[in-house]
Enzyme design. Structure first.
Site, short mmCIF file in Angstrom:
data_model
loop_
_atom_site.label_atom_id
_atom_site.label_comp_id
_atom_site.label_asym_id
_atom_site.label_seq_id
_atom_site.Cartn_x
_atom_site.Cartn_y
_atom_site.Cartn_z
N ASP A 42 -36.23 -1.65 12.99
CA ASP A 42 -37.27 -2.65 13.06
C ASP A 42 -38.50 -2.01 12.42
OD1 ASP A 42 -38.72 -4.93 13.72
OD2 ASP A 42 -39.15 -4.26 15.75
N LEU A 43 -39.50 -2.80 12.10
CA LEU A 43 -40.68 -2.25 11.46
C LEU A 43 -41.88 -2.20 12.41
CD1 LEU A 43 -40.33 -3.89 7.93
CD2 LEU A 43 -39.64 -1.60 8.67
N ASP A 44 -42.54 -3.34 12.67
CA ASP A 44 -43.74 -3.35 13.50
C ASP A 44 -43.46 -2.84 14.91
OD1 ASP A 44 -45.13 -4.41 11.37
OD2 ASP A 44 -45.04 -6.47 12.09
N SER A 101 -36.50 -7.30 10.44
CA SER A 101 -37.87 -7.51 10.86
C SER A 101 -38.24 -8.97 10.63
CB SER A 101 -38.81 -6.59 10.09
OG SER A 101 -40.10 -6.63 10.62
N ARG A 102 -39.24 -9.40 11.35
CA ARG A 102 -39.73 -10.77 11.15
C ARG A 102 -41.20 -10.81 11.49
NH1 ARG A 102 -41.26 -13.95 14.79
NH2 ARG A 102 -40.94 -13.74 16.98
#
Length: 105
Positions: A42-44, A101-102
């Site tokens: 995941d990113l954030d 990610s979204r």
């Protein structure tokens, strides 16, 4: 034996043990023969401790002469400290890396 079961058996490394470096964890998994087919990040709030579309000024992001990634206002974007070593260890082990990610924008 799966890598997860092997780690559970040998111990995850509490305060009494020296923390393992990402490269050591991947090498341990290589020796056990139990590697994931892909690792998805995941990113954030995982790869970095912020939401790039909310907490940062936003794109365009750029790399400075010093190799630092900054947002459009020049504020530094910092990745989670172990992430570069983890990505390098996975890459060197030829384990595919993916992103899931979204955002709401």
């Amino acid at each position: 034996m799966s890598w997860y079961k092997a780690k559970a058996k040998e111990g995850w490394g509490g305060s009494a043990q020296k923390p393992k470096q990402p490269k050591d964890v991947v090498e341990s998994a290589l020796k056990s023969g139990a590697l994931p087919k892909v690792v998805i990040f995941d990113l954030d709030y995982t790869s970095w401790q912020m939401s790039l579309d909310i907490d940062a000024a936003g794109p365009p992001f750029r790399k400075t002469k010093e190799g630092i990634i900054v947002d459009r206002d020049g504020d530094q974007i910092q990745v989670t400290p172990d992430l570069p070593d983890i990505l390098i260890a996975l890459h060197d082990s030829k384990i595919p890396i993916a992103i899931a990610s979204r955002n709401d924008t």
